[in-house]
Design an enzyme around this catalytic site. Structure first.
Site, PDB file in Angstrom:
ATOM      1  N   LYS A  82       9.806   7.771   0.670  1.00 24.03           N
ATOM      2  CA  LYS A  82       9.584   7.063  -0.589  1.00 24.03           C
ATOM      3  C   LYS A  82      10.112   7.824  -1.801  1.00 24.03           C
ATOM      4  O   LYS A  82       9.902   7.395  -2.937  1.00 24.03           O
ATOM      5  CB  LYS A  82       8.089   6.770  -0.763  1.00 24.03           C
ATOM      6  CG  LYS A  82       7.525   5.916   0.366  1.00 24.03           C
ATOM      7  CD  LYS A  82       6.052   5.654   0.207  1.00 24.03           C
ATOM      8  CE  LYS A  82       5.513   4.851   1.392  1.00 24.03           C
ATOM      9  NZ  LYS A  82       4.053   4.599   1.276  1.00 24.03           N
ATOM     10  N   SER A  90      -1.686   1.861  -4.171  1.00 26.64           N
ATOM     11  CA  SER A  90      -3.066   1.513  -3.860  1.00 26.64           C
ATOM     12  C   SER A  90      -3.970   2.730  -3.771  1.00 26.64           C
ATOM     13  O   SER A  90      -5.175   2.637  -3.988  1.00 26.64           O
ATOM     14  CB  SER A  90      -3.115   0.745  -2.528  1.00 26.64           C
ATOM     15  OG  SER A  90      -2.526   1.516  -1.483  1.00 26.64           O
ATOM     16  N   GLY A 116       0.820  -1.200   0.000  1.00 24.13           N
ATOM     17  CA  GLY A 116       0.000   0.000   0.000  1.00 24.13           C
ATOM     18  C   GLY A 116       0.852   1.247   0.000  1.00 24.13           C
ATOM     19  O   GLY A 116       1.820   1.348   0.757  1.00 24.13           O
ATOM     20  N   THR A 117       0.499   2.206  -0.853  1.00 24.02           N
ATOM     21  CA  THR A 117       1.222   3.471  -0.924  1.00 24.02           C
ATOM     22  C   THR A 117       0.481   4.394  -1.872  1.00 24.02           C
ATOM     23  O   THR A 117      -0.428   3.974  -2.599  1.00 24.02           O
ATOM     24  CB  THR A 117       2.668   3.264  -1.419  1.00 24.02           C
ATOM     25  OG1 THR A 117       3.388   4.479  -1.272  1.00 24.02           O
ATOM     26  CG2 THR A 117       2.691   2.863  -2.885  1.00 24.02           C
ATOM     27  N   THR A 118       0.868   5.649  -1.868  1.00 22.42           N
ATOM     28  CA  THR A 118       0.429   6.598  -2.889  1.00 22.42           C
ATOM     29  C   THR A 118       1.616   7.453  -3.274  1.00 22.42           C
ATOM     30  O   THR A 118       2.195   8.147  -2.417  1.00 22.42           O
ATOM     31  CB  THR A 118      -0.717   7.497  -2.389  1.00 22.42           C
ATOM     32  OG1 THR A 118      -1.802   6.698  -1.924  1.00 22.42           O
ATOM     33  CG2 THR A 118      -1.215   8.381  -3.531  1.00 22.42           C
TER      34      THR A 118
END
Length: 308
Positions: A123, A231, A87-89
């Site tokens: 990130k 995600s 999960g990440t954006t």
């Protein structure tokens, strides 16, 4: 388990049934036989269950074969299936207002399935002073290849006097990922690489052009003006599609990127932590074009409607 139930039923049924048949004649003897039957049944059941019903444990971790099932989001460890989710954006886009450049924004939550393993994961990883990379997918895979790119850029700069451009870094990352896939190594990488390339103008001069690439674990490179990965990308795209335009100024681009990450973090359970926004301004005669970290804030502090 099965052995315990079978042994208990056999012992209890045999002892109790045989005891009822002669209860009035030999009450004491059959009571003893009943207890003996229960004891034998339980002993047999426990012995069968624990002696023969369990798999022998592996002698070492090297005996366990791990297989990644990306379609079903599972890791197969012997006969055990372990579900996992990434999960990440992350998002990035180019803009042309003012001197132009590239804006990149990310959340900072690292997740292991439903477990939040970190709220402060960075990130965005520098490849050089003028090129950045993002990570989405497996944190170890992405950070490993970004460090390799950073080392390759320093070596290239030592040899030529210039660090890798954005397109050179993206192509090298894709080449290494294709080699890993050809050798059977299963990776989870969804990285963006952004920066500038120097190109010739119509008059024979040189100018810097913002470049943005997306590279996946198959080694496929895609170039575009706007990308969102992870995600929470569908929620981020909802903001970007409605408010993005190519001629954004730097201030407008930074506000839009931050807004998109905040919205994604508020909707996506696997995104959150902090929002980090970077900008890579297009190099000019009076500027170096180095990246700047301009925003860091808690994604939980959602701004009211209408605020930048």
């Amino acid at each position: 388990g099965l052995g315990l139930g079978t042994g208990f039923g056999f012992g209890f049924g045999f002892g109790f049934g045989f005891g009822l048949a002669k209860f009035d004649a030999m009450r004491a003897a059959e009571t003893l036989r009943l207890l003996l039957g229960l004891g034998l049944g339980l002993g047999f059941g426990l012995g069968f269950d624990f002696g023969f019903g369990l798999d022998a444990p592996p002698r070492s971790l090297s005996d366990v074969k791990l297989t990644l099932d990306e379609e079903n989001h599972e890791v197969q460890a012997g006969s055990l299936k372990i579900p996992y989710k990434h999960g990440t954006t992350t998002l990035a886009f180019t803009f042309t207002g003012g001197s132009g450049g590239v804006v990149v924004a990310v959340d900072s939550r690292a997740s292991m399935g439903a477990f939040v393993s970190s709220r402060t994961t960075m990130k965005v990883l520098p490849i050089s002073d003028t090129v950045l990379g993002t990570m989405a997918g497996g944190a170890a895979d992405c950070s490993h290849f970004m460090r390799r790119l950073s080392r390759a850029s320093r070596v290239h700069e030592a040899k030529t006097g210039r660090s890798l451009s954005a397109s050179q870094a993206a192509r090298q990352l894709a080449r290494e990922l294709r080699e890993c896939k050809a050798n059977g190594l299963e990776l989870s990488v969804g990285s963006m690489v952004m920066g500038h390339d120097v190109e010739l103008t119509g008059g024979g001069g040189l100018r810097a052009k913002p470049r943005l690439f997306y590279v996946d674990n198959d080694g496929v490179v895609s170039e575009g003006e706007i990308f969102s990965v992870g995600s929470g990308s569908t929620y981020a795209y909802g903001i970007l599609d409605s408010d993005y335009r190519p001629d954004l100024t730097e201030a407008e681009a930074l506000a839009l990127a931050e807004k998109a990450i905040r919205r994604a973090a508020s909707r996506d359970a696997y995104s959150g932590g902090f929002v980090n926004v970077f900008v890579l301004p297009t190099p000019t005669k009076g500027g170096s074009g180095r990246w700047r970290h301009v925003v860091r804030g808690d994604t939980g502090q959602v701004k009211a409607a209408g605020e930048a």
